[in-house]
Design a protein around this motif. Structure first.
Motif, PDB file in Angstrom:
ATOM      1  N   LYS A  92      69.520  77.089  52.564  1.00  0.00           N
ATOM      2  CA  LYS A  92      70.093  78.359  52.104  1.00  0.00           C
ATOM      3  C   LYS A  92      69.145  79.492  52.480  1.00  0.00           C
ATOM      4  CE  LYS A  92      72.624  81.388  49.932  1.00  0.00           C
ATOM      5  NZ  LYS A  92      73.908  81.840  50.529  1.00  0.00           N
ATOM      6  N   SER A  93      69.688  80.515  53.113  1.00  0.00           N
ATOM      7  CA  SER A  93      68.901  81.690  53.457  1.00  0.00           C
ATOM      8  C   SER A  93      69.660  82.945  53.030  1.00  0.00           C
ATOM      9  CB  SER A  93      68.590  81.721  54.956  1.00  0.00           C
ATOM     10  OG  SER A  93      69.788  81.757  55.714  1.00  0.00           O
ATOM     11  N   PHE A  94      68.944  84.045  52.951  1.00  0.00           N
ATOM     12  CA  PHE A  94      69.525  85.319  52.540  1.00  0.00           C
ATOM     13  C   PHE A  94      69.198  86.385  53.588  1.00  0.00           C
ATOM     14  CE2 PHE A  94      68.621  82.830  48.780  1.00  0.00           C
ATOM     15  CZ  PHE A  94      69.801  82.924  48.051  1.00  0.00           C
ATOM     16  N   TYR A  95      70.187  87.219  53.891  1.00  0.00           N
ATOM     17  CA  TYR A  95      69.978  88.305  54.848  1.00  0.00           C
ATOM     18  C   TYR A  95      69.810  89.613  54.093  1.00  0.00           C
ATOM     19  CZ  TYR A  95      70.761  91.601  58.646  1.00  0.00           C
ATOM     20  OH  TYR A  95      70.624  92.630  59.547  1.00  0.00           O
ATOM     21  N   LEU A  96      68.685  90.279  54.308  1.00  0.00           N
ATOM     22  CA  LEU A  96      68.412  91.571  53.698  1.00  0.00           C
ATOM     23  C   LEU A  96      68.794  92.659  54.693  1.00  0.00           C
ATOM     24  CD1 LEU A  96      64.922  90.816  52.075  1.00  0.00           C
ATOM     25  CD2 LEU A  96      67.211  90.492  51.120  1.00  0.00           C
ATOM     26  N   HIS A  97      69.872  93.382  54.395  1.00  0.00           N
ATOM     27  CA  HIS A  97      70.453  94.322  55.361  1.00  0.00           C
ATOM     28  C   HIS A  97      69.522  95.487  55.692  1.00  0.00           C
ATOM     29  CE1 HIS A  97      74.519  92.580  55.518  1.00  0.00           C
ATOM     30  NE2 HIS A  97      74.275  92.212  54.276  1.00  0.00           N
ATOM     31  N   ASN A  98      68.887  96.059  54.678  1.00  0.00           N
ATOM     32  CA  ASN A  98      68.105  97.276  54.909  1.00  0.00           C
ATOM     33  C   ASN A  98      66.944  97.036  55.884  1.00  0.00           C
ATOM     34  OD1 ASN A  98      67.426  99.944  54.659  1.00  0.00           O
ATOM     35  ND2 ASN A  98      66.226  99.678  52.797  1.00  0.00           N
ATOM     36  N   PRO A  99      66.072  96.031  55.622  1.00  0.00           N
ATOM     37  CA  PRO A  99      65.020  95.784  56.608  1.00  0.00           C
ATOM     38  C   PRO A  99      65.468  94.879  57.750  1.00  0.00           C
ATOM     39  CG  PRO A  99      64.662  94.394  54.703  1.00  0.00           C
ATOM     40  CD  PRO A  99      65.875  95.241  54.392  1.00  0.00           C
ATOM     41  N   GLY A 100      66.682  94.294  57.619  1.00  0.00           N
ATOM     42  CA  GLY A 100      67.174  93.399  58.656  1.00  0.00           C
ATOM     43  C   GLY A 100      66.405  92.093  58.730  1.00  0.00           C
ATOM     44  N   LEU A 101      66.061  91.549  57.581  1.00  0.00           N
ATOM     45  CA  LEU A 101      65.272  90.325  57.524  1.00  0.00           C
ATOM     46  C   LEU A 101      66.103  89.152  57.020  1.00  0.00           C
ATOM     47  CD1 LEU A 101      61.911  91.577  55.941  1.00  0.00           C
ATOM     48  CD2 LEU A 101      62.335  91.027  58.345  1.00  0.00           C
ATOM     49  N   VAL A 102      65.805  87.966  57.535  1.00  0.00           N
ATOM     50  CA  VAL A 102      66.389  86.733  57.014  1.00  0.00           C
ATOM     51  C   VAL A 102      65.315  86.013  56.212  1.00  0.00           C
ATOM     52  CG1 VAL A 102      67.377  84.490  57.576  1.00  0.00           C
ATOM     53  CG2 VAL A 102      68.020  86.498  58.911  1.00  0.00           C
TER      54      VAL A 102
END
Length: 235
Positions: free
Chosen positions: A15-25
């Motif tokens: 399971k991973s999460f994508y952080l939209h603002n910094p564009g990080l996985v």
């Protein structure tokens, strides 16, 4: 008697999460493999942020895994992959077979403490009178004062909220019980109550996976202990 019947098998869970603002996985957990037998208790330990809670939330389907299989031997549907099951199937299993204890309280608006515990039994089609008797017994067990039973839990302390969560999950005696830091904000006396009822549920063949910081406290209850480090089960 040696336990041999599998109730849960996790294979290559990630399971991973994508952080939209910094564009990080952010990878929370990956390559998780474990097997839980009927009546067995698995303890999971690891530092904060290691991915422990993510595993439980994937089993409960609060999170949808990115990949991997979670095969649960349900009574209602037979072997079912919780990672791919329909929402209808998941909701049914949460009501009838799977219990989840979180550190955070989630109660329907305008629902009192006693009504919240009763709702777990009403969902299982128990009549109102029987639900009330069992709910009151569980509230007494976790030493929530009767003066709080008719109050909305938003006003409760952290320890009172956790005890209410425990009462709600355990009153229905689920086949599979998931415990996310069930003793985190409890005093030692209440921790003993938790350990005693976990032993009782285990004796009644409830299968459990629990996250603990104080794993020594669970000595004599856990059959296996896994250490999670950076999202993986440490060897």
């Amino acid at each position: 008697m040696t336990k041999t019947t599998e109730i849960l098998r996790i294979t290559n869970l990630a399971k991973s999460f994508y952080l939209h603002n910094p564009g990080l996985v952010i990878e929370s957990c990956h390559d998780i493999n474990l097997t839980l037998l009927e009546g067995e208790f698995i303890g999971i330990v690891g530092r904060s942020g290691a991915g422990k809670s993510t595993i439980l939330k994937c089993i409960n389907r609060s999170y949808l895994p990115m990949r991997g299989d979670i095969i649960y031997a349900s009574e209602a549907f037979g072997p079912i992959n919780l990672a791919a099951a329909s929402e209808r199937e998941i909701l049914y299993l949460r009501r009838h077979e799977i219990g989840y204890v979180s550190q955070f309280l989630n109660v329907m608006p305008r629902t009192t403490a006693k009504e919240h515990v009763m709702s777990a039994l009403v969902d299982q089609s128990m009549d109102a009178a029987g639900s009330e008797v069992k709910a009151e017994a569980m509230l007494r067990y976790f030493q929530l004062p009767e003066s709080l039973w008719g109050i909305y839990p938003a006003t409760f302390s952290g320890g009172e909220r956790l005890r209410l969560n425990l009462a709600h999950a355990m009153v229905k005696e689920p086949r599979l019980l998931l415990l996310d830091e069930p003793t985190a904000s409890l005093d030692n006396k209440t921790k003993l109550l938790v350990r005693d009822i976990l032993k009782k549920l285990k004796g009644a063949n409830t299968s459990m996976i629990g996250i603990f910081h104080d794993i020594e406290f669970m000595e004599g209850v856990c059959d296996q202990v896994f250490n999670i480090n950076e999202g993986r089960i440490a060897s």
